[in-house]
Write a protein that holds these residues in place. Structure first.
Motif, PDB file in Angstrom:
ATOM      1  N   HIS A 170       0.826  -1.205   0.000  1.00  0.00           N
ATOM      2  CA  HIS A 170       0.000   0.000   0.000  1.00  0.00           C
ATOM      3  C   HIS A 170       0.861   1.257   0.000  1.00  0.00           C
ATOM      4  O   HIS A 170       0.587   2.220  -0.735  1.00  0.00           O
ATOM      5  CB  HIS A 170      -0.916  -0.004   1.224  1.00  0.00           C
ATOM      6  CG  HIS A 170      -1.750   1.232   1.342  1.00  0.00           C
ATOM      7  ND1 HIS A 170      -2.790   1.524   0.491  1.00  0.00           N
ATOM      8  CD2 HIS A 170      -1.677   2.275   2.219  1.00  0.00           C
ATOM      9  CE1 HIS A 170      -3.325   2.687   0.833  1.00  0.00           C
ATOM     10  NE2 HIS A 170      -2.672   3.159   1.878  1.00  0.00           N
ATOM     11  N   TYR A 171       1.918   1.253   0.799  1.00  0.00           N
ATOM     12  CA  TYR A 171       2.791   2.426   0.879  1.00  0.00           C
ATOM     13  C   TYR A 171       3.435   2.719  -0.485  1.00  0.00           C
ATOM     14  O   TYR A 171       3.429   3.861  -0.961  1.00  0.00           O
ATOM     15  CB  TYR A 171       3.877   2.205   1.923  1.00  0.00           C
ATOM     16  CG  TYR A 171       4.953   3.262   1.892  1.00  0.00           C
ATOM     17  CD1 TYR A 171       4.739   4.508   2.472  1.00  0.00           C
ATOM     18  CD2 TYR A 171       6.164   3.027   1.252  1.00  0.00           C
ATOM     19  CE1 TYR A 171       5.701   5.493   2.417  1.00  0.00           C
ATOM     20  CE2 TYR A 171       7.140   4.009   1.192  1.00  0.00           C
ATOM     21  CZ  TYR A 171       6.904   5.242   1.768  1.00  0.00           C
ATOM     22  OH  TYR A 171       7.864   6.213   1.702  1.00  0.00           O
ATOM     23  N   LEU A 172       3.990   1.706  -1.127  1.00  0.00           N
ATOM     24  CA  LEU A 172       4.658   1.905  -2.409  1.00  0.00           C
ATOM     25  C   LEU A 172       3.675   2.322  -3.495  1.00  0.00           C
ATOM     26  O   LEU A 172       3.964   3.194  -4.321  1.00  0.00           O
ATOM     27  CB  LEU A 172       5.390   0.628  -2.824  1.00  0.00           C
ATOM     28  CG  LEU A 172       6.577   0.233  -1.935  1.00  0.00           C
ATOM     29  CD1 LEU A 172       7.107  -1.129  -2.338  1.00  0.00           C
ATOM     30  CD2 LEU A 172       7.681   1.276  -1.999  1.00  0.00           C
ATOM     31  N   SER A 254       6.717   4.255   7.522  1.00  0.00           N
ATOM     32  CA  SER A 254       6.692   3.791   8.909  1.00  0.00           C
ATOM     33  C   SER A 254       7.888   2.882   9.156  1.00  0.00           C
ATOM     34  O   SER A 254       8.547   2.410   8.216  1.00  0.00           O
ATOM     35  CB  SER A 254       5.404   3.012   9.168  1.00  0.00           C
ATOM     36  OG  SER A 254       5.393   1.810   8.429  1.00  0.00           O
ATOM     37  N   MET A 255       8.181   2.606  10.408  1.00  0.00           N
ATOM     38  CA  MET A 255       9.286   1.704  10.730  1.00  0.00           C
ATOM     39  C   MET A 255       9.044   0.314  10.166  1.00  0.00           C
ATOM     40  O   MET A 255       9.978  -0.383   9.748  1.00  0.00           O
ATOM     41  CB  MET A 255       9.475   1.638  12.247  1.00  0.00           C
ATOM     42  CG  MET A 255      10.070   2.906  12.848  1.00  0.00           C
ATOM     43  SD  MET A 255      11.646   3.373  12.061  1.00  0.00           S
ATOM     44  CE  MET A 255      12.655   1.937  12.443  1.00  0.00           C
ATOM     45  N   SER A 256       7.793  -0.124  10.132  1.00  0.00           N
ATOM     46  CA  SER A 256       7.457  -1.425   9.558  1.00  0.00           C
ATOM     47  C   SER A 256       7.811  -1.484   8.083  1.00  0.00           C
ATOM     48  O   SER A 256       8.379  -2.468   7.593  1.00  0.00           O
ATOM     49  CB  SER A 256       5.967  -1.716   9.758  1.00  0.00           C
ATOM     50  OG  SER A 256       5.584  -2.897   9.077  1.00  0.00           O
ATOM     51  N   VAL A 257       7.484  -0.422   7.355  1.00  0.00           N
ATOM     52  CA  VAL A 257       7.805  -0.360   5.924  1.00  0.00           C
ATOM     53  C   VAL A 257       9.312  -0.372   5.716  1.00  0.00           C
ATOM     54  O   VAL A 257       9.838  -1.084   4.854  1.00  0.00           O
ATOM     55  CB  VAL A 257       7.172   0.894   5.285  1.00  0.00           C
ATOM     56  CG1 VAL A 257       7.761   1.148   3.897  1.00  0.00           C
ATOM     57  CG2 VAL A 257       5.662   0.739   5.189  1.00  0.00           C
ATOM     58  N   ASN A 263      13.819  -6.445   2.497  1.00  0.00           N
ATOM     59  CA  ASN A 263      13.643  -7.882   2.677  1.00  0.00           C
ATOM     60  C   ASN A 263      12.766  -8.486   1.591  1.00  0.00           C
ATOM     61  O   ASN A 263      12.932  -9.647   1.215  1.00  0.00           O
ATOM     62  CB  ASN A 263      13.016  -8.180   4.043  1.00  0.00           C
ATOM     63  CG  ASN A 263      13.965  -7.924   5.189  1.00  0.00           C
ATOM     64  OD1 ASN A 263      15.177  -8.121   5.053  1.00  0.00           O
ATOM     65  ND2 ASN A 263      13.441  -7.484   6.324  1.00  0.00           N
ATOM     66  N   TYR A 264      11.835  -7.688   1.102  1.00  0.00           N
ATOM     67  CA  TYR A 264      10.863  -8.207   0.144  1.00  0.00           C
ATOM     68  C   TYR A 264      11.072  -7.695  -1.284  1.00  0.00           C
ATOM     69  O   TYR A 264      10.695  -8.354  -2.249  1.00  0.00           O
ATOM     70  CB  TYR A 264       9.439  -7.851   0.592  1.00  0.00           C
ATOM     71  CG  TYR A 264       8.961  -8.670   1.750  1.00  0.00           C
ATOM     72  CD1 TYR A 264       8.225  -9.835   1.555  1.00  0.00           C
ATOM     73  CD2 TYR A 264       9.238  -8.292   3.067  1.00  0.00           C
ATOM     74  CE1 TYR A 264       7.784 -10.599   2.617  1.00  0.00           C
ATOM     75  CE2 TYR A 264       8.803  -9.039   4.148  1.00  0.00           C
ATOM     76  CZ  TYR A 264       8.073 -10.195   3.917  1.00  0.00           C
ATOM     77  OH  TYR A 264       7.636 -10.963   4.974  1.00  0.00           O
TER      78      TYR A 264
END
Length: 277
Positions: A170-172, A254-257, A263-264
């Motif tokens: 979603h972010y990308l 976000s830190m999660s992103v 990694n992905y």
């Protein structure tokens, strides 16, 4: 606010600037792609680019890759981009490098290229096709303008680990004008469906430092000056324009992103040859 939509900055020092992924790149006059110069060199070798080849670079951005190809190989190159501003930057850059006899730039849509059938020995795209919704249609267009025996080569962001987290996707998609990245098999399928043969894929993992290093290696002394000017424009907007500050805050990952990004997501080099019928 949907960041896939253009938003004019009413207090901008440049009234033409819009808050969108591509408009801001056009304002700054600088573009980049995964893997930098190292990836470009690999892609050109995979497409068998030599001095006697005629090369089309689709989505040429500010013109760095077409000019590099002409300098490195001495061949004829055409760069196209849908952005008038990017073509203006490209023409300034090629004039500065005194390569106008080798490199030409045109405003053009990848989905409707202004060239005759079977014109080019190689069609090169770097971080272009993820932004095109009709990927099969644009592949047909690349195929049309490629000579029999010629090559079509992509450098595209690729999901190297699946399934990617939803917040990352979603972010990308939100911050990069609706970009739709594929898996290696997804990109390869496009090459197969259009009828290309000898399909060669190479997928590469990346790190934040590695990507920064590769971007820096891509720049000559004059390009580094352009790079610094683009950052100067960034900070100037950040200081002077409240809309841009708000936009930057909203698209900040976000830190999660940040943890999941490398990694992905990596990039892939995909090359296929147009079979001589």
């Amino acid at each position: 606010m949907d960041k896939n939509e253009d938003v004019k900055m009413t207090s901008s020092p440049d009234k033409e600037v819009k808050l969108s992924y591509f408009d801001l790149q056009g304002y700054w006059g600088f573009t980049k792609h995964m893997g930098g110069l190292n990836a470009t060199n690999k892609l050109l070798k995979m497409c068998y680019v030599t001095k006697d080849r005629y090369v089309l670079v689709v989505g040429c951005g500010a013109g760095i890759t077409p000019i590099y190809i002409a300098k490195e190989y001495g061949c004829k190159v055409v760069g196209v981009d849908i952005s008038q501003k990017m073509i203006e930057w490209s023409k300034k850059r090629v004039k500065r490098e005194n390569l106008e006899s080798n490199v030409d730039f045109k405003v053009a849509d990848a989905q409707k290229l202004p060239f005759n059938d079977e014109t080019f020995d190689a069609v090169i795209c770097e971080s272009v096709n993820a932004f095109i919704e009709d990927k099969s249609g644009v592949m047909n267009e690349y195929y049309r303008v490629t000579k029999p025996g010629g090559y079509i080569g992509f450098n595209e962001c690729t999901w190297i680990k699946t399934p990617p987290p939803k917040d990352l996707v979603h972010y990308l998609n939100r911050t990069m004008s609706g970009a739709n990245f594929l898996t290696p098999s997804g990109w390869i399928e496009l090459f197969k469906n259009v009828g290309l043969g000898q399909i060669t894929p190479k997928t590469c993992e990346i790190t934040a430092f590695g990507q920064w290093r590769d971007e820096m290696n891509q720049l000559g002394s004059k390009d580094i000056n352009d790079f610094m000017k683009s950052w100067s424009k960034f900070f100037d907007l950040l200081i002077k324009n409240r809309e841009f500050r708000s936009y930057t805050k909203e698209i900040w990952p976000s830190m999660s992103v940040v943890r999941n990004l490398f990694n992905y997501l990596g990039y892939g080099l995909y090359v296929g040859q147009k079979v001589d019928k």
